[in-house]
Design a protein around this motif. Structure first.
Motif, PDB file in Angstrom:
ATOM      1  N   THR B 132       0.943  -1.344   0.291  1.00 27.13           N
ATOM      2  CA  THR B 132       0.337  -0.355  -0.192  1.00 27.13           C
ATOM      3  C   THR B 132       0.459   1.117  -0.177  1.00 27.13           C
ATOM      4  O   THR B 132       0.591   2.088  -0.479  1.00 27.13           O
ATOM      5  N   THR B 133       2.411   1.385   0.746  1.00 25.97           N
ATOM      6  CA  THR B 133       2.734   2.503   0.348  1.00 25.97           C
ATOM      7  C   THR B 133       2.884   2.068  -1.311  1.00 25.97           C
ATOM      8  O   THR B 133       3.023   3.968  -1.316  1.00 25.97           O
ATOM      9  N   VAL B 134       3.636   1.751  -2.112  1.00 23.56           N
ATOM     10  CA  VAL B 134       4.359   1.906  -2.907  1.00 23.56           C
ATOM     11  C   VAL B 134       2.700   2.382  -3.745  1.00 23.56           C
ATOM     12  O   VAL B 134       3.203   3.600  -4.107  1.00 23.56           O
ATOM     13  N   LEU B 135       2.109   2.197  -3.302  1.00 23.51           N
ATOM     14  CA  LEU B 135       0.988   1.379  -4.681  1.00 23.51           C
ATOM     15  C   LEU B 135       0.606   3.206  -4.686  1.00 23.51           C
ATOM     16  O   LEU B 135      -0.280   3.529  -5.617  1.00 23.51           O
ATOM     17  N   SER B 136       0.162   3.605  -2.924  1.00 18.78           N
ATOM     18  CA  SER B 136      -0.234   4.851  -3.002  1.00 18.78           C
ATOM     19  C   SER B 136       0.541   6.052  -2.796  1.00 18.78           C
ATOM     20  O   SER B 136       0.424   7.052  -2.514  1.00 18.78           O
ATOM     21  N   ASP B 137       2.229   5.708  -3.222  1.00 18.77           N
ATOM     22  CA  ASP B 137       3.167   6.670  -3.307  1.00 18.77           C
ATOM     23  C   ASP B 137       3.090   7.312  -2.431  1.00 18.77           C
ATOM     24  O   ASP B 137       3.312   8.361  -2.104  1.00 18.77           O
ATOM     25  N   HIS B 138       3.637   6.675  -0.909  1.00 19.15           N
ATOM     26  CA  HIS B 138       3.803   6.895  -0.334  1.00 19.15           C
ATOM     27  C   HIS B 138       3.046   8.199   0.982  1.00 19.15           C
ATOM     28  O   HIS B 138       2.603   8.509   1.679  1.00 19.15           O
ATOM     29  N   THR B 139       1.607   7.881   0.569  1.00 17.30           N
ATOM     30  CA  THR B 139       0.198   8.927   1.406  1.00 17.30           C
ATOM     31  C   THR B 139      -0.204   7.898   2.681  1.00 17.30           C
ATOM     32  O   THR B 139      -0.485   8.311   3.347  1.00 17.30           O
ATOM     33  N   THR B 140      -0.378   6.838   1.945  1.00 12.27           N
ATOM     34  CA  THR B 140      -1.266   5.471   3.073  1.00 12.27           C
ATOM     35  C   THR B 140       0.374   3.847   3.041  1.00 12.27           C
ATOM     36  O   THR B 140       0.578   4.056   2.002  1.00 12.27           O
ATOM     37  N   SER B 141       0.635   4.803   4.291  1.00  8.98           N
ATOM     38  CA  SER B 141       1.092   2.881   5.069  1.00  8.98           C
ATOM     39  C   SER B 141       0.397   2.530   5.789  1.00  8.98           C
ATOM     40  O   SER B 141       0.076   1.785   5.618  1.00  8.98           O
ATOM     41  N   PHE B 142       0.799   2.770   7.332  1.00  4.62           N
ATOM     42  CA  PHE B 142       0.078   1.525   7.845  1.00  4.62           C
ATOM     43  C   PHE B 142      -1.508   2.498   8.084  1.00  4.62           C
ATOM     44  O   PHE B 142      -1.544   3.550   7.980  1.00  4.62           O
ATOM     45  N   THR B 143      -2.182   1.171   8.210  1.00  4.41           N
ATOM     46  CA  THR B 143      -3.368   1.006   7.847  1.00  4.41           C
ATOM     47  C   THR B 143      -4.663   0.238   8.931  1.00  4.41           C
ATOM     48  O   THR B 143      -3.932  -0.988   9.612  1.00  4.41           O
ATOM     49  N   GLY B 144      -5.828   0.711   9.447  1.00  6.68           N
ATOM     50  CA  GLY B 144      -6.470   0.455  10.548  1.00  6.68           C
ATOM     51  C   GLY B 144      -6.628  -1.648   9.626  1.00  6.68           C
ATOM     52  O   GLY B 144      -6.535  -2.490  10.473  1.00  6.68           O
ATOM     53  N   LEU B 145      -6.779  -1.188   8.547  1.00  9.21           N
ATOM     54  CA  LEU B 145      -7.387  -2.433   7.988  1.00  9.21           C
ATOM     55  C   LEU B 145      -5.847  -3.648   7.418  1.00  9.21           C
ATOM     56  O   LEU B 145      -6.204  -4.745   7.785  1.00  9.21           O
ATOM     57  N   ALA B 146      -4.669  -3.348   7.774  1.00  4.80           N
ATOM     58  CA  ALA B 146      -3.795  -3.920   8.033  1.00  4.80           C
ATOM     59  C   ALA B 146      -3.397  -4.590   9.536  1.00  4.80           C
ATOM     60  O   ALA B 146      -3.466  -5.693   9.452  1.00  4.80           O
ATOM     61  N   GLY B 147      -4.129  -3.706  10.366  1.00  8.08           N
ATOM     62  CA  GLY B 147      -4.230  -3.882  11.963  1.00  8.08           C
ATOM     63  C   GLY B 147      -5.320  -5.422  11.964  1.00  8.08           C
ATOM     64  O   GLY B 147      -5.016  -6.344  11.956  1.00  8.08           O
ATOM     65  N   GLY B 148      -6.162  -4.824  11.246  1.00  7.45           N
ATOM     66  CA  GLY B 148      -7.280  -6.052  11.510  1.00  7.45           C
ATOM     67  C   GLY B 148      -6.520  -7.439  10.490  1.00  7.45           C
ATOM     68  O   GLY B 148      -7.423  -8.305  10.606  1.00  7.45           O
ATOM     69  N   ILE B 149      -6.374  -7.342   9.418  1.00  9.74           N
ATOM     70  CA  ILE B 149      -5.425  -8.559   8.912  1.00  9.74           C
ATOM     71  C   ILE B 149      -4.332  -9.253   9.196  1.00  9.74           C
ATOM     72  O   ILE B 149      -4.855 -10.464   9.413  1.00  9.74           O
ATOM     73  N   ALA B 150      -3.724  -8.607  10.128  1.00 10.92           N
ATOM     74  CA  ALA B 150      -2.936  -9.055  11.890  1.00 10.92           C
ATOM     75  C   ALA B 150      -3.637 -10.132  11.875  1.00 10.92           C
ATOM     76  O   ALA B 150      -3.220 -11.045  12.260  1.00 10.92           O
ATOM     77  N   LEU B 151      -4.725  -9.127  12.434  1.00 11.13           N
ATOM     78  CA  LEU B 151      -5.734  -9.766  13.658  1.00 11.13           C
ATOM     79  C   LEU B 151      -6.433 -11.693  13.562  1.00 11.13           C
ATOM     80  O   LEU B 151      -6.456 -11.945  14.211  1.00 11.13           O
ATOM     81  N   ALA B 152      -7.256 -10.958  12.015  1.00 15.90           N
ATOM     82  CA  ALA B 152      -7.617 -12.221  11.437  1.00 15.90           C
ATOM     83  C   ALA B 152      -6.701 -13.217  11.295  1.00 15.90           C
ATOM     84  O   ALA B 152      -6.983 -14.858  11.718  1.00 15.90           O
ATOM     85  N   LEU B 153      -5.531 -13.485  10.978  1.00 18.54           N
ATOM     86  CA  LEU B 153      -4.730 -14.150  11.124  1.00 18.54           C
ATOM     87  C   LEU B 153      -4.477 -15.212  12.441  1.00 18.54           C
ATOM     88  O   LEU B 153      -4.092 -16.789  12.595  1.00 18.54           O
ATOM     89  N   ILE B 154      -4.636 -13.975  13.478  1.00 22.37           N
ATOM     90  CA  ILE B 154      -4.510 -14.700  14.602  1.00 22.37           C
ATOM     91  C   ILE B 154      -4.933 -15.669  14.666  1.00 22.37           C
ATOM     92  O   ILE B 154      -5.921 -16.851  16.103  1.00 22.37           O
ATOM     93  N   ALA B 155      -6.468 -14.863  14.462  1.00 20.89           N
ATOM     94  CA  ALA B 155      -8.226 -15.398  15.308  1.00 20.89           C
ATOM     95  C   ALA B 155      -8.390 -16.758  14.313  1.00 20.89           C
ATOM     96  O   ALA B 155      -9.408 -17.653  14.887  1.00 20.89           O
ATOM     97  N   LEU B 156      -8.220 -16.739  12.998  1.00 21.46           N
ATOM     98  CA  LEU B 156      -8.164 -17.761  11.974  1.00 21.46           C
ATOM     99  C   LEU B 156      -7.775 -19.370  12.750  1.00 21.46           C
ATOM    100  O   LEU B 156      -8.847 -20.189  12.501  1.00 21.46           O
ATOM    101  N   PRO B 157      -6.627 -19.614  13.102  1.00 24.48           N
ATOM    102  CA  PRO B 157      -6.609 -21.295  14.289  1.00 24.48           C
ATOM    103  C   PRO B 157      -7.815 -21.828  14.878  1.00 24.48           C
ATOM    104  O   PRO B 157      -7.625 -22.340  14.783  1.00 24.48           O
ATOM    105  N   VAL B 158      -7.920 -20.199  15.560  1.00 27.53           N
ATOM    106  CA  VAL B 158      -9.121 -20.519  16.925  1.00 27.53           C
ATOM    107  C   VAL B 158     -10.226 -20.654  16.288  1.00 27.53           C
ATOM    108  O   VAL B 158     -10.983 -22.349  17.075  1.00 27.53           O
ATOM    109  N   ILE B 159     -10.926 -20.183  14.533  1.00 29.18           N
ATOM    110  CA  ILE B 159     -12.202 -20.278  14.375  1.00 29.18           C
ATOM    111  C   ILE B 159     -12.285 -21.753  13.768  1.00 29.18           C
ATOM    112  O   ILE B 159     -12.826 -22.990  13.664  1.00 29.18           O
ATOM    113  N   VAL B 160     -10.814 -22.292  13.333  1.00 28.40           N
ATOM    114  CA  VAL B 160     -11.122 -23.557  12.790  1.00 28.40           C
ATOM    115  C   VAL B 160     -10.625 -24.676  13.247  1.00 28.40           C
ATOM    116  O   VAL B 160     -11.959 -25.404  12.961  1.00 28.40           O
ATOM    117  N   ARG B 161      -9.894 -24.358  14.621  1.00 26.86           N
ATOM    118  CA  ARG B 161     -10.236 -25.646  15.205  1.00 26.86           C
ATOM    119  C   ARG B 161     -10.944 -25.923  15.968  1.00 26.86           C
ATOM    120  O   ARG B 161     -11.632 -27.022  16.223  1.00 26.86           O
TER     121      ARG B 161
END
Lengths: 343, 289
Positions: B132-161
Motif C-alpha cells: 500500500t505504501t508503494v501503490l499509494s505513493d507514500h500517502t498511505t502506509s500503516f492502516t487499520g485494515l492491515a491491523g485487522g488482517i493481522a488480527l484475522a491471521l491470529i483469530a483464524l486458527p482458533v475458529i478453524v479448530r
C-alpha cells in the motif's frame, strides 16, 4: 412430509438436479479447500516474507550474523547473539520454574484435590492463560519488578552470588559463589533498574504454567484406571502411583506439553519487552537487563530502516523457524499418546 | 527395617502431595495478585473522561479514540477470519477427515495457533503495508485494515479448530439421514451440520475475539497507532492495547494510571468473553454426550 416432496421432486427433474448438485458440490468443495489451504499459506507466507525481508542481513553478515554479539545501529553492524541468547535463557528459566509447578498443579488436580474443588481450581488456573500478555507486562513492570528488586534480588545476591560483578573488586561473596563456578557471575548486580533476564523468565513462567498444566492434567486423566488400581492394590502410595505409573505412561504427551509451553515462551513479546530491560549487551549475570528476539523487534522495528530493518526481519525468521520446530515436536509428542489410545 | 521403609514412603508421599498443593497455591496466588492489582489500579483511575476524551497527548487523558479503533480493528479481524475459518473447519471435518492433506492441515493449524504473533505482524507488514505504501505513493502506509488482517491471521486458527471439533461432534446419523434423502453435500454442510453445531461455532468466534482483543505486538507495525479519533480503516488507527503500551512506557505516573484503567477495561472484556464461551461450550458438551 418434506422427504416425500424431495422424492417426488427428484423423480421429476432428476437428471437436471443431479448435474446441478454435482456442480455445486464441486464448487463448494473447492471453496472449502481453498480456505483450508489459506492456513498453509499463512505459515509459508510468514516464513517466506521474513526470510525475504532478512535477505540483505543474511547476505551481508552470513553466518557471522548468528555468532556476533554486536548490535550497533550507528555503525550499521548487526549480530543476533544477544537477542538469541536472551530468548533462550528467558525461556529456559521459564521452563525450569513452570515445569515442576505445572506438574504439581496437574498432580493436585488429578489425584489429590477433592472432586468438588477440581473444576473451579482448574478454571481459575486456565484464566491465567486468558489474561492478555500486555497485562502481564504492566503488572511485571509496575508491581513485580519493584517487588523483586526490594525483596528477592538482595536475598539472591547474598545467598548465591556476589555483590560486584568485577571479580577484583571488594564486596561480599556468598559461600555458594565461592565454591560453585559461574554462580557468582550469574547472580551479581550492576544495574539499578530491576528488570532483568531473570524477572522476564519468572513472568514467562507464570504465563506458560496454565498451558503446561492443562495438557498434563488432561493426559493424566487418560491413564487407564485399572493400571492405577493395580498399583494401589500392590500397596503403592499416591505419589508412587503418580511418579512410577502415571508419568511413564504419559511421558510423550507430558514432553509435548512442555514443548508447547516452550513454544509460547519463545515467541512471547509484550510482557518480555516491558520487563527484560532491552539492553543489547551480552552479560553472564541473570540479574542484568538483556533483550529477546521478540522484544528487540517490538522495540526497534518502528524506527528501523535499511539494513537494521532487514536484520530485524532476519531475527523474526530465526524466531519463526525455531518456534515452528519446537511446536512441531510438541504436536508430534502429543499425538503419540493419542495414537496409543487408538484415537 | 520394614517399618522405617514404610515410614520413609509415607513421608515421601505426604511431602510430594504437600508440594503439589503448594504449587497449586502458587499458581492461584499469582492469578489473584495480577487480577487484584489490575482491579485496584484500574478502578481508581476510571472516570468518565476515559470514554469521552481522546489520547492524552492531545487532550486531557482519555482512551475514546483507542477504544473506537480497537472495536473497528477487532471487527475487521473477526469479519475476515470467521467465514474463512468456518469454511476451512468444515472442510477439515466433512471433506478431508482422515485424508492425508486434511490431517496435515489440521496439524499445521495447531502450530499456527501458538505461532509467535509478532512474526505474523511482520508478515502482514510485508504483504499489506509495504504494497500500500508503494501503490499509494507514500500517502498511505500503516492502516487499520492491515491491523485487522493481522488480527484475522491470529483469530483464524482458533475458529478453524473449534469449527472442526464442533462439526465432528455432530452425530453421524444426522449426516446419513440427510444423504439418504438425496441432500447434496454442500446443503448438508451449510444448512444441517452448521446449524447443529451453531453454538459451538459461535463459541469459537468468541474465543477468537477474546484472543485478539488483547493482542498488541502485531498491531505495532500494521495499525501503528494514532493520537486522533479516526473511523477510516485506511488511516493509521489507534487501539486499546497499543495505547496501554505507550502510556505504560511514559514516565508520567498520571499517564500510567490511564494505562491501568485501559488494562482494567481490556482484562474485564477478555475474561467475561472467555467465561461466556466456556459456559456455552460446557452446556454444549453436555447436550452432545
Amino acid at each position: 412430509m418434506q422427504a416425500d416432496q424431495g422424492v417426488i421432486a427428484s423423480t421429476i427433474a432428476q437428471e437436471q438436479r443431479s448435474t446441478r448438485d454435482a456442480r455445486h458440490d464441486r464448487l463448494f468443495g473447492w471453496l472449502l479447500k481453498g480456505c483450508a489451504l489459506l492456513v498453509l499459506a499463512c505459515l509459508l507466507g510468514a516464513a517466506g516474507s521474513t526470510l525475504w525481508g532478512g535477505r540483505e542481513a543474511f547476505g551481508t553478515f552470513g553466518w557471522g550474523f548468528l555468532t556476533s554479539a554486536e548490535w550497533n545501529p550507528t555503525d550499521d553492524v548487526y549480530g543476533a547473539l544477544v537477542p538469541v541468547a536472551g530468548t533462550i535463557s528467558t525461556s529456559l528459566i521459564a521452563l525450569l520454574i513452570a515445569v515442576p509447578v505445572s506438574f504439581g498443579i496437574a498432580l493436585y488436580l488429578s489425584e489429590v484435590a477433592p472432586p468438588w474443588l477440581r473444576t473451579p481450581v482448574s478454571s481459575a488456573i486456565e484464566l491465567l492463560a486468558g489474561i492478555p500478555s500486555i497485562i502481564y507486562g504492566m503488572w511485571g513492570l509496575f508491581i513485580f519488578v519493584p517487588f523483586f528488586s526490594d525483596h528477592i534480588k538482595p536475598w539472591l545476591i547474598s545467598a548465591l552470588g556476589r555483590e560486584s560483578c568485577d571479580v577484583h573488586e571488594a564486596g561480599n561473596v556468598s559461600w555458594v559463589a565461592q565454591h560453585v563456578p559461574f554462580m557468582g557471575k550469574m547472580f551479581c548486580n550492576e544495574n539499578s533498574f530491576g528488570g532483568s533476564v531473570l524477572t522476564a523468565g519468572i513472568v514467562l513462567a507464570i504465563m506458560i504454567i496454565p498451558f503446561i498444566s492443562s495438557v498434563m492434567r488432561e493426559v493424566f486423566q487418560t491413564v487407564p484406571t485399572r493400571l492405577k488400581e493395580s498399583a494401589y492394590a500392590l500397596g503403592s502410595s499416591t505419589w508412587e502411583v503418580s511418579w512410577d505409573i502415571v508419568l511413564p505412561y504419559t511421558r510423550s504427551a507430558v514432553i509435548g506439553g512442555i514443548f508447547l509451553g516452550l513454544g509460547r515462551a519463545l515467541g512471547e513479546t509484550m510482557a518480555v519487552t516491558f520487563i527484560i530491560g532491552n539492553k543489547m549487551k551480552l552479560s553472564p549475570s541473570l540479574l542484568d537487563p538483556g533483550a529477546s528476539i521478540a522484544s528487540t523487534i517490538a522495540n526497534q522495528f518502528g524506527e528501523a530502516a535499511g539494513l537494521q530493518k532487514s536484520a530485524l526481519m532476519a531475527l523474526a525468521f530465526l524466531l519463526f523457524v525455531v518456534t515452528f520446530i519446537v511446536l512441531l515436536i510438541a504436536r508430534l509428542m502429543l499425538r503419540r499418546l493419542a495414537h496409543k489410545e487408538g484415537r | 527395617m520394614s517399618n522405617t521403609l514404610y515410614l520413609r514412603r509415607r513421608v515421601a508421599n505426604v511431602a510430594a502431595l504437600g508440594m503439589s498443593m503448594f504449587a497449586t497455591l502458587i499458581g492461584l496466588a499469582f492469578l489473584a495478585w495480577i487480577l487484584w492489582e489490575t482491579l485496584r489500579q484500574g478502578i481508581s483511575a476510571i472516570n468518565w473522561n476515559l470514554f469521552t476524551k481522546i489520547s492524552v497527548y492531545r487532550e486531557e487523558g482519555g482512551l475514546a479514540n483507542a477504544m473506537v479503533g480497537s472495536l473497528i480493528i477487532n471487527f475487521i479481524g473477526i469479519a475476515i477470519a470467521t467465514p474463512i475459518g468456518v469454511l476451512a473447519g468444515a472442510w477439515l471435518a466433512e471433506y478431508a477427515n482422515r485424508t492425508k492433506l486434511g490431517e496435515s492441515i489440521r496439524f499445521l493449524n495447531d502450530i499456527l495457533l501458538s505461532a509467535p504473533s509478532i512474526v505474523l505482524g511482520l508478515f502482514v507488514y510485508t504483504i499489506v503495508v509495504l504494497p500500500t505504501t508503494v501503490l499509494s505513493d507514500h500517502t498511505t502506509s500503516f492502516t487499520g485494515l492491515a491491523g485487522g488482517i493481522a488480527l484475522a491471521l491470529i483469530a483464524l486458527p482458533v475458529i478453524v479448530r473449534t469449527t472442526d471439533e464442533m462439526l465432528r461432534l455432530v452425530p453421524s446419523t444426522l449426516r446419513e439421514a440427510a444423504l439418504s434423502l438425496g441432500v447434496p453435500q454442500w446443503k448438508l454442510t451449510t444448512q444441517i451440520l452448521m446449524r447443529a453445531a451453531r453454538s459451538g461455532i459461535v463459541t469459537g468466534v468468541l474465543l477468537a475475539l477474546a484472543r485478539i482483543s488483547g493482542e498488541t505486538a502485531p498491531l505495532l507495525f500494521t495499525a501503528f497507532g494514532n493520537n486522533f479519533m479516526t473511523l477510516n480503516p485506511l488511516e493509521k488507527m489507534p487501539s486499546l492495547p497499543q495505547a496501554i503500551y505507550e502510556y505504560t512506557k511514559d514516565p508520567d505516573p498520571a499517564i500510567n494510571a490511564i494505562a491501568w484503567a485501559g488494562a482494567f477495561v481490556i482484562t474485564m472484556f477478555v475474561l467475561i468473553l472467555s467465561l461466556l464461551s466456556r459456559l456455552i461450550l460446557s452446556r454444549n458438551k453436555v447436550s452432545h454426550d
